[in-house]
Design a protein around this motif. Sequence first.
Motif, PDB file in Angstrom:
ATOM      1  N   TYR A  34      -2.368   4.175   5.240  1.00 51.22           N
ATOM      2  CA  TYR A  34      -2.796   3.346   6.367  1.00 51.22           C
ATOM      3  C   TYR A  34      -3.874   4.035   7.179  1.00 51.22           C
ATOM      4  O   TYR A  34      -4.090   5.248   7.079  1.00 51.22           O
ATOM      5  CB  TYR A  34      -1.607   3.014   7.283  1.00 51.22           C
ATOM      6  CG  TYR A  34      -0.937   4.212   7.949  1.00 51.22           C
ATOM      7  CD1 TYR A  34      -1.481   4.834   9.069  1.00 51.22           C
ATOM      8  CD2 TYR A  34       0.282   4.701   7.462  1.00 51.22           C
ATOM      9  CE1 TYR A  34      -0.851   5.913   9.676  1.00 51.22           C
ATOM     10  CE2 TYR A  34       0.910   5.779   8.068  1.00 51.22           C
ATOM     11  CZ  TYR A  34       0.341   6.382   9.176  1.00 51.22           C
ATOM     12  OH  TYR A  34       0.958   7.462   9.773  1.00 51.22           O
ATOM     13  N   GLY A  37      -6.954  -2.092   3.877  1.00 56.23           N
ATOM     14  CA  GLY A  37      -5.649  -1.461   3.728  1.00 56.23           C
ATOM     15  C   GLY A  37      -4.734  -1.755   4.901  1.00 56.23           C
ATOM     16  O   GLY A  37      -5.043  -2.573   5.773  1.00 56.23           O
ATOM     17  N   ASN A  38      -3.581  -1.098   4.920  1.00 54.93           N
ATOM     18  CA  ASN A  38      -2.642  -1.260   6.022  1.00 54.93           C
ATOM     19  C   ASN A  38      -3.268  -0.766   7.321  1.00 54.93           C
ATOM     20  O   ASN A  38      -3.718   0.378   7.408  1.00 54.93           O
ATOM     21  CB  ASN A  38      -1.361  -0.469   5.748  1.00 54.93           C
ATOM     22  CG  ASN A  38      -0.583  -1.006   4.573  1.00 54.93           C
ATOM     23  OD1 ASN A  38      -0.439  -2.216   4.420  1.00 54.93           O
ATOM     24  ND2 ASN A  38      -0.085  -0.116   3.721  1.00 54.93           N
ATOM     25  N   GLY A  42       0.784  -1.223   0.000  1.00 59.86           N
ATOM     26  CA  GLY A  42       0.000   0.000   0.000  1.00 59.86           C
ATOM     27  C   GLY A  42       0.816   1.272   0.000  1.00 59.86           C
ATOM     28  O   GLY A  42       0.420   2.267   0.602  1.00 59.86           O
ATOM     29  N   GLY A  72      -7.419   4.793  -1.003  1.00 64.02           N
ATOM     30  CA  GLY A  72      -6.114   4.150  -1.062  1.00 64.02           C
ATOM     31  C   GLY A  72      -5.042   4.791  -0.212  1.00 64.02           C
ATOM     32  O   GLY A  72      -3.869   4.829  -0.608  1.00 64.02           O
ATOM     33  N   GLU A 119     -10.712   3.556   2.529  1.00 58.13           N
ATOM     34  CA  GLU A 119     -10.208   2.485   1.658  1.00 58.13           C
ATOM     35  C   GLU A 119     -10.405   2.830   0.185  1.00 58.13           C
ATOM     36  O   GLU A 119      -9.553   2.525  -0.658  1.00 58.13           O
ATOM     37  CB  GLU A 119     -10.870   1.152   1.991  1.00 58.13           C
ATOM     38  CG  GLU A 119     -10.300   0.011   1.162  1.00 58.13           C
ATOM     39  CD  GLU A 119     -10.684  -1.358   1.690  1.00 58.13           C
ATOM     40  OE1 GLU A 119     -10.117  -2.343   1.175  1.00 58.13           O
ATOM     41  OE2 GLU A 119     -11.539  -1.439   2.583  1.00 58.13           O
ATOM     42  N   HIS A 133      -0.503   7.564  -1.196  1.00 57.69           N
ATOM     43  CA  HIS A 133       0.486   6.690  -0.552  1.00 57.69           C
ATOM     44  C   HIS A 133       1.312   7.424   0.498  1.00 57.69           C
ATOM     45  O   HIS A 133       2.052   6.789   1.250  1.00 57.69           O
ATOM     46  CB  HIS A 133       1.406   6.083  -1.602  1.00 57.69           C
ATOM     47  CG  HIS A 133       2.280   7.093  -2.296  1.00 57.69           C
ATOM     48  ND1 HIS A 133       1.770   8.028  -3.168  1.00 57.69           N
ATOM     49  CD2 HIS A 133       3.623   7.302  -2.244  1.00 57.69           C
ATOM     50  CE1 HIS A 133       2.763   8.785  -3.620  1.00 57.69           C
ATOM     51  NE2 HIS A 133       3.886   8.372  -3.079  1.00 57.69           N
TER      52      HIS A 133
END
Length: 378
Positions: free
Chosen positions: A263, A291-292, A11, A260, A257, A224
Motif C-alpha cells: 500500500y 494499488g491499495n 494486493g 507492487g 505501483e 506484499h
Amino acid sequence: MSSLFETYQAGGLNLRNRVVMAPMTRSRAPDDIPNEMGALYYRQRASAGLIISEGTPISREGQGYLFNPGIFGPEQIAGWAKATRAVHERGGTFFAQIWHVGRVSHTSIQIAGKAPVGPSEAPGGKAFGYDDNGRPNMLSASKPRALDTAEVKRIVADFRQGALNAAEAGFDGVEIHAANGYLFEQFLNPGVNDRTDQYGGSRENRCRLVMEVVDECVAALGAHRVGIRLSPHGTLFNMPEYEDNGETYLHLAREIEKRGLAYIHLHDQGGQGMPPLPMDYLRTFRQTYGGNLLLAGNLTQDSAEQMVAEGLIDLPVFGRVYTSNPDLVERMENGWPLADYDPSTFYGGDARGYVDFPTYPEEQARKAREAMIAENQS
C-alpha cells in the motif's frame, strides 16, 4: 452494513475489516525497549483490520525522541515480539513503521553527542531530548551534518536490516516512514536538499533514496509485506513548499505501483494545524496510483465511509480517537459513542491515558455497578 466492517483482500492484504490504526508516537518505552505495557496497548486495539506501529527507529542515529521503541537491538526485537504475539492472539494484522528522523533530532539523543544527519546542514524541527538540566523536554533540533554519499548507502542497508528485524519480531510487514518532515522527505524537498551527488538536484535523484530503500525492503520481505507513508504538500517541521511537490509524489506513486507494494499511506497534515491535502490532488493521486491507498488525517466514520464509497481511498486510518477507544471498530459498528481523548497523556507518562481506557461494554458495566451501589446505599 458499512463497507468499513467488511473483510478486505487486495494486493497482498488480508484484513478482517477496513479500519486501520495509525502509527502514533506515545513515548512509553523505558530505555527505548518495548515492554509488556506496550504489548497490552496494542492487544487492546487488535480488532482493527490493520495496526501500524508507532515509528520505530532503525538505528540510534535515526532516533529523534526519547522513550521511543527501536528495532535495531536484540532486546528491542524481543520486546516487539511480545506485542506482535499479543496482536496475533486476537487475530490482528500488525505492520512495523520503520523510521529515520534525519535532522529532526538532538545531540543529547545521539551517540557521544554527535550531530544529527540529513541531506544538508539545513536545521529544522523539534526533538524530544534532554535539556541543559538533564530533563526530558521538547527542544529545537540540533544543526545537522550532511551525509556523504557512502553514508547514504549505509542508511539504505540499515533500513533493510530494520525490515529483517521487524520480521524476526513477528510483524506481518513494514511501513517505510517517508512522511512528515523526516529523513526521506528532507531528501525529496529541494528547499532542504542542496546536494550535488546522485541524491540531489533532479526529481529522480531526490527520489532515489526512497526507492533504494523500497527496493531493499522488497528484496528482504517481499512486496506484499512492504508499505510506505507519504505526505504530499506536507510542511511539518519547517519543510518548505516547492513548485515540484505534487509531481514529485506522483512520480513516486508510479514507481511504487510498478513494484507492487502492499500500500501507499497518505497523511493529510490538516489535522495537525498545517495546510490540508487538497482534495483535487488526492483525486489525481488516486487516478495515478492503482494499488491499495490509505489515508490518515482527522477522519470521522462518516468521512471515511464516503471516501471509500467514492473510491478515493481503500482503507481509512484513525489516530487520536484510537488512544481513547481501544474498541473503536466495535463502537463505530454498533453506533456506540466515542470516548474523548486526552492530549495531555499522548506523549510520555505511565498507564494513565495509555492502557486504562475501557471498552464501551466495560464502561457500561462499571456504571451499572456504581448505580447498584448507590441504590443500595440510599
